[in-house]
Design a protein around this motif. Structure first.
Motif, PDB file in Angstrom:
ATOM      1  N   LEU A  15       0.901  -1.091  -0.004  1.00 32.70           N
ATOM      2  CA  LEU A  15      -0.012   0.091  -0.003  1.00 32.70           C
ATOM      3  C   LEU A  15       0.880   1.356   0.080  1.00 32.70           C
ATOM      4  O   LEU A  15       1.970   1.229   0.583  1.00 32.70           O
ATOM      5  N   ILE A  16       0.341   2.264  -0.756  1.00 34.79           N
ATOM      6  CA  ILE A  16       0.903   3.491  -0.408  1.00 34.79           C
ATOM      7  C   ILE A  16      -0.087   4.396   0.386  1.00 34.79           C
ATOM      8  O   ILE A  16      -1.136   4.508   0.143  1.00 34.79           O
ATOM      9  N   LEU A  17       0.507   5.030   1.332  1.00 44.32           N
ATOM     10  CA  LEU A  17      -0.498   5.836   2.119  1.00 44.32           C
ATOM     11  C   LEU A  17       0.022   7.261   1.926  1.00 44.32           C
ATOM     12  O   LEU A  17       0.897   7.666   2.292  1.00 44.32           O
ATOM     13  N   ASP A  18      -0.789   8.376   1.487  1.00 44.97           N
ATOM     14  CA  ASP A  18      -0.609   9.587   1.242  1.00 44.97           C
ATOM     15  C   ASP A  18      -1.139  10.488   2.282  1.00 44.97           C
ATOM     16  O   ASP A  18      -2.344   9.967   2.926  1.00 44.97           O
ATOM     17  N   ASP A  22       3.495  13.429  10.574  1.00 40.28           N
ATOM     18  CA  ASP A  22       4.043  13.090  11.721  1.00 40.28           C
ATOM     19  C   ASP A  22       4.510  11.640  11.657  1.00 40.28           C
ATOM     20  O   ASP A  22       4.092  10.995  12.747  1.00 40.28           O
ATOM     21  N   PHE A  23       5.018  11.219  10.678  1.00 35.80           N
ATOM     22  CA  PHE A  23       5.474   9.898  10.437  1.00 35.80           C
ATOM     23  C   PHE A  23       7.035   9.615  10.046  1.00 35.80           C
ATOM     24  O   PHE A  23       7.169  10.071   8.888  1.00 35.80           O
ATOM     25  N   ASN A  24       7.775   9.506  10.705  1.00 38.04           N
ATOM     26  CA  ASN A  24       9.046   9.155  10.425  1.00 38.04           C
ATOM     27  C   ASN A  24       9.673   7.740  10.754  1.00 38.04           C
ATOM     28  O   ASN A  24       9.647   7.582  12.095  1.00 38.04           O
ATOM     29  N   TYR A  45      12.319  -0.038   6.812  1.00 38.89           N
ATOM     30  CA  TYR A  45      12.499  -1.009   8.114  1.00 38.89           C
ATOM     31  C   TYR A  45      11.555  -2.137   8.001  1.00 38.89           C
ATOM     32  O   TYR A  45      10.504  -2.064   7.514  1.00 38.89           O
ATOM     33  N   THR A  46      12.008  -3.186   8.113  1.00 39.14           N
ATOM     34  CA  THR A  46      11.579  -4.338   8.085  1.00 39.14           C
ATOM     35  C   THR A  46      11.342  -5.086   9.569  1.00 39.14           C
ATOM     36  O   THR A  46      12.352  -4.973  10.440  1.00 39.14           O
ATOM     37  N   GLY A  47      10.041  -5.645   9.736  1.00 35.22           N
ATOM     38  CA  GLY A  47      10.003  -5.708  11.333  1.00 35.22           C
ATOM     39  C   GLY A  47       8.769  -6.888  11.136  1.00 35.22           C
ATOM     40  O   GLY A  47       8.073  -7.491  10.223  1.00 35.22           O
ATOM     41  N   VAL A  48       8.488  -7.611  12.418  1.00 35.59           N
ATOM     42  CA  VAL A  48       7.255  -8.635  12.727  1.00 35.59           C
ATOM     43  C   VAL A  48       6.597  -8.229  13.701  1.00 35.59           C
ATOM     44  O   VAL A  48       6.955  -7.742  15.162  1.00 35.59           O
ATOM     45  N   ALA A  49       5.358  -8.221  13.621  1.00 33.47           N
ATOM     46  CA  ALA A  49       4.507  -7.588  14.598  1.00 33.47           C
ATOM     47  C   ALA A  49       3.177  -8.398  14.244  1.00 33.47           C
ATOM     48  O   ALA A  49       2.643  -8.528  13.349  1.00 33.47           O
ATOM     49  N   PHE A  50       2.527  -8.679  15.331  1.00 37.23           N
ATOM     50  CA  PHE A  50       0.907  -9.362  15.148  1.00 37.23           C
ATOM     51  C   PHE A  50       0.895 -10.548  14.401  1.00 37.23           C
ATOM     52  O   PHE A  50       0.144 -10.510  13.461  1.00 37.23           O
ATOM     53  N   GLY A  51       2.107 -11.268  14.096  1.00 37.60           N
ATOM     54  CA  GLY A  51       2.179 -12.368  13.477  1.00 37.60           C
ATOM     55  C   GLY A  51       2.478 -12.138  12.001  1.00 37.60           C
ATOM     56  O   GLY A  51       2.313 -13.048  11.103  1.00 37.60           O
ATOM     57  N   LYS A  52       2.530 -10.802  11.582  1.00 39.69           N
ATOM     58  CA  LYS A  52       2.871 -10.594  10.150  1.00 39.69           C
ATOM     59  C   LYS A  52       4.362  -9.972   9.985  1.00 39.69           C
ATOM     60  O   LYS A  52       5.122  -9.268  10.715  1.00 39.69           O
ATOM     61  N   VAL A  53       4.958  -9.899   9.027  1.00 38.57           N
ATOM     62  CA  VAL A  53       6.125  -9.531   8.493  1.00 38.57           C
ATOM     63  C   VAL A  53       5.936  -8.031   7.463  1.00 38.57           C
ATOM     64  O   VAL A  53       5.038  -8.370   6.580  1.00 38.57           O
ATOM     65  N   ILE A  54       6.368  -7.005   7.940  1.00 41.22           N
ATOM     66  CA  ILE A  54       6.047  -6.006   6.987  1.00 41.22           C
ATOM     67  C   ILE A  54       7.156  -4.839   6.871  1.00 41.22           C
ATOM     68  O   ILE A  54       8.232  -5.026   7.687  1.00 41.22           O
ATOM     69  N   ASN A  55       7.253  -4.157   5.902  1.00 43.92           N
ATOM     70  CA  ASN A  55       8.344  -3.377   5.344  1.00 43.92           C
ATOM     71  C   ASN A  55       7.743  -1.989   5.230  1.00 43.92           C
ATOM     72  O   ASN A  55       6.741  -1.864   4.889  1.00 43.92           O
ATOM     73  N   VAL A  56       8.220  -0.982   5.779  1.00 43.28           N
ATOM     74  CA  VAL A  56       7.788   0.186   6.191  1.00 43.28           C
ATOM     75  C   VAL A  56       9.068   1.265   5.740  1.00 43.28           C
ATOM     76  O   VAL A  56       9.998   1.205   6.037  1.00 43.28           O
ATOM     77  N   LYS A  57       8.430   2.293   4.835  1.00 38.31           N
ATOM     78  CA  LYS A  57       9.410   3.460   4.127  1.00 38.31           C
ATOM     79  C   LYS A  57       8.498   4.611   4.459  1.00 38.31           C
ATOM     80  O   LYS A  57       7.467   4.512   3.841  1.00 38.31           O
ATOM     81  N   SER A  58       8.983   5.644   5.069  1.00 39.09           N
ATOM     82  CA  SER A  58       8.479   6.874   4.890  1.00 39.09           C
ATOM     83  C   SER A  58       9.269   8.021   4.223  1.00 39.09           C
ATOM     84  O   SER A  58      10.290   7.980   4.039  1.00 39.09           O
ATOM     85  N   ASP A  59       8.471   8.634   3.745  1.00 36.25           N
ATOM     86  CA  ASP A  59       8.716  10.158   2.970  1.00 36.25           C
ATOM     87  C   ASP A  59       8.070  11.409   3.649  1.00 36.25           C
ATOM     88  O   ASP A  59       6.925  11.665   3.157  1.00 36.25           O
ATOM     89  N   GLU A  60       8.844  12.128   4.638  1.00 37.98           N
ATOM     90  CA  GLU A  60       8.279  13.041   5.257  1.00 37.98           C
ATOM     91  C   GLU A  60       7.850  14.368   4.440  1.00 37.98           C
ATOM     92  O   GLU A  60       6.811  15.017   4.816  1.00 37.98           O
ATOM     93  N   VAL A  61       8.814  14.493   3.620  1.00 38.18           N
ATOM     94  CA  VAL A  61       8.485  15.632   2.582  1.00 38.18           C
ATOM     95  C   VAL A  61       7.124  15.552   2.109  1.00 38.18           C
ATOM     96  O   VAL A  61       6.344  16.486   1.717  1.00 38.18           O
ATOM     97  N   ASN A  62       6.806  14.511   1.500  1.00 37.58           N
ATOM     98  CA  ASN A  62       5.768  14.044   0.681  1.00 37.58           C
ATOM     99  C   ASN A  62       4.469  13.729   1.452  1.00 37.58           C
ATOM    100  O   ASN A  62       3.628  13.373   0.940  1.00 37.58           O
TER     101      ASN A  62
END
Length: 302
Positions: A15-18, A22-24, A45-62
């Motif tokens: 997903l892309i969230l626009d 306040d998310f870095n 960042y790649t992590g494990v939470a609630f039985g799921k693996v997810i990769n998260v990347k933030s772009d604070e400017v946009n």
């Protein structure tokens, strides 16, 4: 699709969230509240939470956040709450910035969000954290997960879920010691038994006020006030708590109290000064103190 003014776009495997304010990712995952998120070469960042693996990347400017290895259903059921996306951190920062120290501190960790993590995982993780360093904490949690959690494949690599109390029910102390948590292993074993036999009910504790919840958590061997406060802040939504570690003690004394005082005095100060926003203030101050080495003789208000 929109949720709380966030514009959600489905992409391949994610997903892309626009319009996410306040998310870095660096601030969130490196502010001391979690131990299972790994930085990648591309800044994600790649992590494990609630039985799921997810990769998260933030772009604070946009004002954009990219979530990989997830979908709309998981976002609605897990990640929206996990990342506390329904909360207006801009308002929190505006209120806290009335204090001149916090106004500066927030500039260093302005993208922090307090994660809503699983109480069971936080109980064991913060027992492991006592008098320990973050790399060693992460290693022990990782080993415990490898031994007793469930494997998940992502991007050609195997990750492991954090084991449930039931998955750990057959573990003897000698088995738990393989996670290399030292003297804390006996506390882990006792916590497992207390949760399994109902002596400690984390769901019940989560619904108590902060003082009552702390009192219950302190019944678990290996859980002191700081550990209890971390569990409450990072998994039980007790935002009036103010966990005091060496950095918070230093920064609170350095900027506010101007003398060495007992932990109780620091807690009383935070409760009076920050009220229901104490936990948020703590996170901004922790990040600032650590970045600026406040109390080490090197940091001072800029």
């Amino acid at each position: 699709m929109e949720r709380k003014n966030i514009i959600i776009k489905e992409i391949r495997n994610g997903l892309i969230l626009d319009n996410v304010h306040d998310f870095n990712a660096k601030h969130i995952f490196e502010c001391g509240q979690c131990f299972r998120w790994r930085p990648e070469a591309d800044g994600s960042y790649t992590g494990v939470a609630f039985g799921k693996v997810i990769n998260v990347k933030s772009d604070e400017v946009n004002k954009r956040v990219q979530l990989i290895n997830t979908n709309i259903q998981d976002f609605n059921e897990i990640w929206f709450d996990y990342f506390d996306l329904g909360r207006d951190y801009g308002e929190i920062k505006k209120k806290l910035s009335e204090d001149p120290v916090l106004k500066v501190a927030i500039q260093y960790g302005e993208g922090i969000r307090i994660l809503k993590q699983e109480p069971w995982e936080m109980l064991i993780s913060y027992i492991i954290s006592a008098n320990n360093r973050i790399p060693m904490i992460a290693r022990s949690i990782g080993l415990l997960s490898e031994m007793y959690g469930q494997p998940i494949e992502y991007n050609g690599e195997i990750f492991y879920t954090f084991p449930t109390p039931e998955e750990l029910s057959e573990a003897e102390l000698c088995d738990i010691q393989k996670c290399k948590a030292g003297f804390r292993c006996k506390y882990i074993a006792q916590a497992i038994n207390m949760v399994l036999d109902g002596t400690i009910d984390l769901d019940y504790i989560k619904n108590l006020d902060a003082d009552s919840a702390r009192e219950e958590l302190l019944k678990v061997p290996g859980v002191g006030v700081k550990v209890a406060d971390c569990i409450m802040l990072f998994s039980m939504e007790k935002y009036d708590t103010y966990p005091v570690d060496v950095w918070i003690k230093r920064v609170t004394e350095h900027f506010y109290l101007h003398e060495d005082v007992p932990m109780k005095s620091i807690h009383e100060f935070a409760r009076e000064k920050f009220g229901g926003l104490a936990g948020f203030a703590q996170e901004y101050l922790f990040y600032y103190a650590r970045e600026m080495k406040i109390g080490s003789g090197k940091g001072e208000l800029q």
